[in-house]
Design a protein around this motif. Structure first.
Motif, mmCIF file in Angstrom:
data_model
loop_
_atom_site.group_PDB
_atom_site.id
_atom_site.type_symbol
_atom_site.label_atom_id
_atom_site.label_comp_id
_atom_site.label_asym_id
_atom_site.label_seq_id
_atom_site.Cartn_x
_atom_site.Cartn_y
_atom_site.Cartn_z
ATOM 1 N N GLN A 203 84.767 35.622 29.645
ATOM 2 C CA GLN A 203 83.892 35.255 28.547
ATOM 3 C C GLN A 203 83.351 33.869 28.833
ATOM 4 O O GLN A 203 84.094 32.882 28.798
ATOM 5 C CB GLN A 203 84.664 35.297 27.229
ATOM 6 C CG GLN A 203 85.208 36.684 26.876
ATOM 7 C CD GLN A 203 84.096 37.693 26.637
ATOM 8 O OE1 GLN A 203 83.052 37.329 26.110
ATOM 9 N NE2 GLN A 203 84.330 38.940 27.028
ATOM 10 N N SER A 204 82.059 33.784 29.149
ATOM 11 C CA SER A 204 81.503 32.514 29.621
ATOM 12 C C SER A 204 81.623 31.416 28.576
ATOM 13 O O SER A 204 81.962 30.272 28.895
ATOM 14 C CB SER A 204 80.045 32.710 30.022
ATOM 15 O OG SER A 204 79.283 33.183 28.919
ATOM 16 N N GLU A 205 81.356 31.722 27.305
ATOM 17 C CA GLU A 205 81.409 30.689 26.275
ATOM 18 C C GLU A 205 82.821 30.140 26.127
ATOM 19 O O GLU A 205 83.026 28.925 25.991
ATOM 20 C CB GLU A 205 80.911 31.257 24.945
ATOM 21 C CG GLU A 205 79.426 31.615 24.957
ATOM 22 C CD GLU A 205 78.958 32.125 23.598
ATOM 23 O OE1 GLU A 205 79.808 32.176 22.683
ATOM 24 O OE2 GLU A 205 77.761 32.448 23.463
ATOM 25 N N ASP A 206 83.823 31.021 26.168
ATOM 26 C CA ASP A 206 85.209 30.565 26.056
ATOM 27 C C ASP A 206 85.616 29.743 27.276
ATOM 28 O O ASP A 206 86.336 28.744 27.153
ATOM 29 C CB ASP A 206 86.152 31.766 25.905
ATOM 30 C CG ASP A 206 85.926 32.499 24.587
ATOM 31 O OD1 ASP A 206 85.328 31.882 23.675
ATOM 32 O OD2 ASP A 206 86.323 33.672 24.489
ATOM 33 N N VAL B 34 78.255 30.844 34.141
ATOM 34 C CA VAL B 34 77.253 31.711 33.519
ATOM 35 C C VAL B 34 76.745 32.740 34.536
ATOM 36 O O VAL B 34 76.617 33.932 34.233
ATOM 37 C CB VAL B 34 76.095 30.863 32.960
ATOM 38 C CG1 VAL B 34 74.944 31.765 32.521
ATOM 39 C CG2 VAL B 34 76.576 30.006 31.789
ATOM 40 N N THR C 48 79.441 24.882 34.724
ATOM 41 C CA THR C 48 78.885 25.705 33.656
ATOM 42 C C THR C 48 77.860 26.690 34.219
ATOM 43 O O THR C 48 77.871 27.884 33.897
ATOM 44 C CB THR C 48 78.231 24.809 32.596
ATOM 45 O OG1 THR C 48 79.228 23.967 32.004
ATOM 46 C CG2 THR C 48 77.576 25.656 31.504
#
Length: 771
Positions: A572-575, A649, A645
């Motif tokens: 999960q990229s956001e996490d 992503v 980051t």
């Protein structure tokens, strides 16, 4: 005396001597090598080649054929004894399975096997992979091609037989001549395994391509394959690369008779054949008793040896002549520059040189004098060079001087007077912006010149560039204070931004009262600069509290690293980005040493890199990216965050795409397996193991991709296949049920009626009525 002692004479003699020694050594080595032992080595090499060829034929052809027989005889998927008694008429549906079994063996071994035949002596029935089912197989026009092994086994008390090679046309029942007939020999074995040919219920015959043997001989004996044959015990040709003598007896050849009559399994001897000396070699194949026979003219061995020895002598004589000429040319070419140097020395000498000396002695004397003059000149130049000042500063920062040595070196710094306070500032040039290339390369030098030009009477500034491209500034003053350091720092920062397009970071060391202690101030400045990576917002690093972090033994909570690891597994990229942000805040706000913080960041990079390698992920556009090397090139923590980051992503997007493609591939493999194995176990666990995914995931894929459950799909495929079989009107209802995977016909009838509204038998009647 002078001519014999000259450099030219020495060069000529040395070159000629080297040529003579090398040529004589080569002559001796070649002569020793090409002696009579060479001829014996050729014989030995020939025998070894024959042995290797025989071993290859044994393992790649004969043993492999025997293994094919064992595979057929031990196969449980088909009834080999189907035609062994008269009751076979009630089991003709099993003929297909038996036919498929032998066809598969031919297909899987097409490079070796031409056909497989099953012959039942009692019923005189033959089932062939090429010719199908044949009653009264020992009669008719095609029987002649099976007669040798059928009759041979009828009269044999052994369980197996290897036949001679014969030419078999593609259509054995045609009366037309076939120019494409295949050269085959046959291995036949009784079934059951231990029975003799006379008492066997079944004969399993395997037609082997003669080309499988001849190609091995041609590959392993390339220089003599045309004179190499495989013969049986009677002298008949089993294998011939040229195909011209297959099936022909060669016992008229005296060499063949001698090889066949020999009691030893292998050997080599001379033989006069048709008034020509030949070297004959033979090797017995243990499995069949056949012999590989090769006859090569003896002149092939000896003429080559004699020719090579004569050629070596001629080459050596030519080498001596050519080497002598080249030695003179090289000696003259080597002497010319020496002669020019000697003439220059003589022209510039104050007095005539000693006539006894040769050229080397004269050059040595001239270089000794020149070295003394150069040393004197170098000392004069170094006394006024800025290099000394640079070296003095570097040694002071390393604390490499004793107080006495420092007192001797300080005058080279050009300090106009004595001062009471000294401090070090360290500049990190940062990352260049959109500046011209020449500005990026020469950034440090204008800074140094500007600082020295700004020195006033109450202070003196020394600035030098360090080997790591940083700039050290030593401030000398009588009144220590932060305002002076602020003033100098502002000048450095403004110059770097406005003139040189760089983001400069400055760190301050402590004030010291003696120049010999300047290394302490420099050490503190270096320590503070290390924290510029984690505090990029602070362009001036002067907080003394940061120094306390160097001695801290506090460790970052493992939960932060564990959180990143867990989020990495979930993809999960956001996490994952949130976990990185939390870690960065902890590093910036905590009291951890700089080296420990870099260690933690490196662990994150390695953890991330190992995960990518474990799932065989390759970044798009750069298949050989080294994440750790990329991390080392980052200038500060903000660049680290932006870099990782972007990578996260990209990684998650690529993995989502790969997961979707894999799901479609997995369900297609499962459907293919189901269609090809309807009669076998098609439970969810069994099929999932074949396509290497979990049963739960396979069930979910069927529901999501096809809109039906796994069980519904399998039932539909089986019943559709059953309809096709019923329409063919060749099988009973029980046979159809077994073919599509139903253990009992009752359950098959129930499922058929539930799906199509009628029983299989009614459906069969309706088909018959419409025909």
């Amino acid at each position: 005396m002078k001519k014999r002692n000259s450099v030219f004479a020495n060069l000529a003699i040395s070159h000629v001597s080297i040529v003579l020694v090398i040529v004589l050594l080569l002559c001796s080595a070649f002569y020793v090598f090409f002696t009579n032992n060479y001829k014996e080595e050729l014989h030995s090499k020939n025998r070894i080649m024959m042995q290797n060829t025989a071993q290859t034929i044994e393992s790649n052809v004969l043993k492999r054929v025997e293994q094919i027989y064992l595979d057929i005889s031990l196969d449980k998927s088909a009834d080999l004894r189907l035609f062994a008694d008269s009751s076979y008429t009630s089991h003709l549906s099993k003929v297909i399975d038996l036919q498929e079994l032998i066809k598969s063996k031919v297909t899987n071994n097409s490079d070796l096997v031409h056909a497989v035949h099953l012959y039942y002596p009692e019923e005189q029935i033959m089932l062939s992979s090429n010719h199908g089912l044949n009653y009264n197989a020992d009669q008719g026009s095609g029987s002649v091609y099976f007669a040798d092994w059928i009759n041979g086994m009828r009269a044999s008390k052994d369980s197996s037989l290897w036949t001679a090679t014969r030419l078999v046309p593609q259509d054995i029942y045609s009366s037309q001549p076939d120019s494409n007939a295949s050269a085959l020999f046959t291995y036949v074995h009784s079934y059951p395994v231990q029975s003799s040919g006379q008492n066997s219920d079944l004969l399993i015959a395997i037609d082997v391509k003669e080309s499988a043997v001849s190609s091995i001989i041609q590959r392993m004996m390339p220089s003599q394959y045309k004179d190499t044959y495989t013969l049986d015990s009677s002298g008949m040709t089993i294998s011939d690369v040229s195909k011209g003598s297959i099936g022909v007896y060669r016992d008229y050849d005296s060499g063949v008779r001698r090889a066949l009559m020999s009691e030893t399994p292998s050997g080599s001897f001379k033989e006069n054949i048709h008034h020509t000396d030949y070297v004959v070699s033979y090797q017995t194949l243990d499995t069949t008793g056949w012999k590989i026979y090769s006859a090569v003219p003896a002149s092939t061995f000896y003429a080559q040896s004699d020719f090579i020895q004569k050629l070596i002598v001629g080459i050596c004589l030519f080498a001596i002549l050519l080497g002598t000429i080249l030695s003179g040319i090289l000696a003259l070419a080597s002497y010319h520059p020496i002669k020019r140097i000697v003439n220059k020395i003589k022209e510039s000498a104050d007095h005539a040189p000693d006539q006894v000396q040769n050229e080397y002695g004269l050059i040595d004397t001239a270089f000794s004098k020149l070295s003394s003059k150069v040393s004197s000149l170098e000392e004069t130049l170094m006394a006024n060079s800025s290099v000394i000042k640079h070296n003095v500063v570097l040694n002071m920062l390393r604390n490499a001087y004793t107080p006495e040595e420092l007192a001797e070196e300080l005058p080279f710094l050009g300090i106009p007077q004595s001062y009471t306070h000294y401090c070090c500032l360290l500049l990190n040039q940062g990352e260049a912006g959109n500046a011209p290339d020449h500005t990026k390369e020469t950034f440090a030098y204008p800074i140094v010149n500007e600082l020295n030009a700004a020195s006033l009477h109450e202070r003196y500034v020394i600035a030098e560039e360090l080997p790591d491209n940083k700039v050290v500034v030593i401030v000398c003053t009588n009144s220590a204070g932060d305002s002076l350091l602020e003033q100098i720092s502002d000048l450095l920062l403004s110059s770097g931004r406005s003139q040189f397009y760089r983001d400069i970071h400055v760190s301050w060391g402590c004030w010291v009262q003696k120049m010999k202690d300047i290394h302490r101030s420099y050490s503190e400045a270096v320590t503070l600069m290390k924290y510029g990576y984690f505090l990029p917002e602070q362009t001036i690093l002067k907080d003394r509290l940061i120094l306390a972090r160097e001695n801290s033994v506090e460790e970052i909570p493992q939960s932060l690293l564990g959180r990143f690891r867990d989020k990495l597994q979930n993809r999960q990229s956001e996490d994952m980005i949130g976990a990185v942000d939390a870690l960065i805040r902890t590093l910036q706000e905590g009291t951890y040493p700089a080296h420990y913080c870099h260690f933690i960041l490196a662990n994150i990079v390695f953890m991330y890199s190992d995960h990518l390698k474990s799932i065989r992920y390759k970044p798009p556009g750069d298949e050989h990216a080294d994440l750790y090397q990329q991390y080392l090139q980052l200038n500060h923590i903000h660049e680290f965050r932006a870099w990782i980051t972007e990578s996260i992503v990209t990684f998650t997007a690529q993995m989502d795409k790969r997961s979707s493609e894999r799901a479609v591939s997995s369900i297609e493999l499962a459907r293919q397996y189901i269609d090809l194995h309807l009669s076998e176990d098609l439970s969810l666990d069994a099929v999932a193991s074949k396509v290497f995914i979990s049963p739960k995931y396979l069930s979910r894929l069927f529901k999501e991709e096809l809109g039906v459950t796994y069980t519904e799909y399998v039932t539909t495929q089986r019943l559709e296949k059953a309809k096709t079989l019923i329409e063919s009107n060749h099988l009973t209802i029980e046979q159809v049920a077994s073919t599509v995977g139903y253990g009992t016909s009752a359950y098959f009838i129930k499922k058929f009626k539930e799906t199509y509204g009628c029983t299989p038998r009614n459906y069969m009647r309706s088909i018959a009525e419409h025909m």
